[in-house]
Design a protein around this motif. Sequence first.
Motif, mmCIF file in Angstrom:
data_model
loop_
_atom_site.group_PDB
_atom_site.id
_atom_site.type_symbol
_atom_site.label_atom_id
_atom_site.label_comp_id
_atom_site.label_asym_id
_atom_site.label_seq_id
_atom_site.Cartn_x
_atom_site.Cartn_y
_atom_site.Cartn_z
ATOM 1 N N GLU A 183 16.729 -33.581 -25.583
ATOM 2 C CA GLU A 183 15.833 -34.539 -26.224
ATOM 3 C C GLU A 183 16.267 -35.946 -25.839
ATOM 4 N N VAL A 184 15.308 -36.712 -25.295
ATOM 5 C CA VAL A 184 15.609 -38.089 -24.921
ATOM 6 C C VAL A 184 15.272 -39.015 -26.074
ATOM 7 N N GLY A 185 15.687 -40.274 -25.957
ATOM 8 C CA GLY A 185 15.607 -41.245 -27.036
ATOM 9 C C GLY A 185 14.237 -41.428 -27.663
ATOM 10 N N ASP A 186 13.166 -41.197 -26.904
ATOM 11 C CA ASP A 186 11.822 -41.401 -27.467
ATOM 12 C C ASP A 186 11.247 -40.142 -28.096
ATOM 13 N N GLY A 187 12.071 -39.088 -28.231
ATOM 14 C CA GLY A 187 11.629 -37.873 -28.897
ATOM 15 C C GLY A 187 11.093 -36.792 -27.978
ATOM 16 N N VAL B 286 11.115 -33.734 -25.453
ATOM 17 C CA VAL B 286 12.034 -32.613 -25.303
ATOM 18 C C VAL B 286 11.752 -31.921 -23.973
ATOM 19 N N PHE B 287 12.828 -31.584 -23.241
ATOM 20 C CA PHE B 287 12.728 -30.935 -21.950
ATOM 21 C C PHE B 287 13.661 -29.746 -21.908
ATOM 22 N N THR B 288 13.336 -28.772 -21.073
ATOM 23 C CA THR B 288 14.261 -27.699 -20.745
ATOM 24 C C THR B 288 14.885 -28.033 -19.395
ATOM 25 N N PRO B 289 16.043 -27.463 -19.066
ATOM 26 C CA PRO B 289 16.623 -27.718 -17.751
ATOM 27 C C PRO B 289 15.676 -27.347 -16.610
ATOM 28 N N ALA B 290 14.861 -26.314 -16.786
ATOM 29 C CA ALA B 290 13.923 -25.906 -15.744
ATOM 30 C C ALA B 290 12.861 -26.971 -15.467
#
Length: 83
Positions: A42-46, A48-52
Amino acid sequence: LKNTATGVRFSIKNRLSDTELTQVHSIIIDGKAISLDKVKMEVGDGRVFTPAQVSTQSVIAFPLRQTVDIFVDGIGKLADGKH
């Protein structure tokens, strides 16, 4: 590392200069490789990502002073202390 209800989390803060995340190769905790399908970032602006979802074609901006929270689910709680 901090225990969560479903696993553990940790954070990485960019203290050097504006950059980009281009790939997650591996995560190892206590000498054990973690399956990347158990990881979310999860980056600062909310967002969400997976490594893929992170690749040289789909980079994630990682500006100076930003924090990326990394959540690892399904590995159980870690004992108190250094890991």
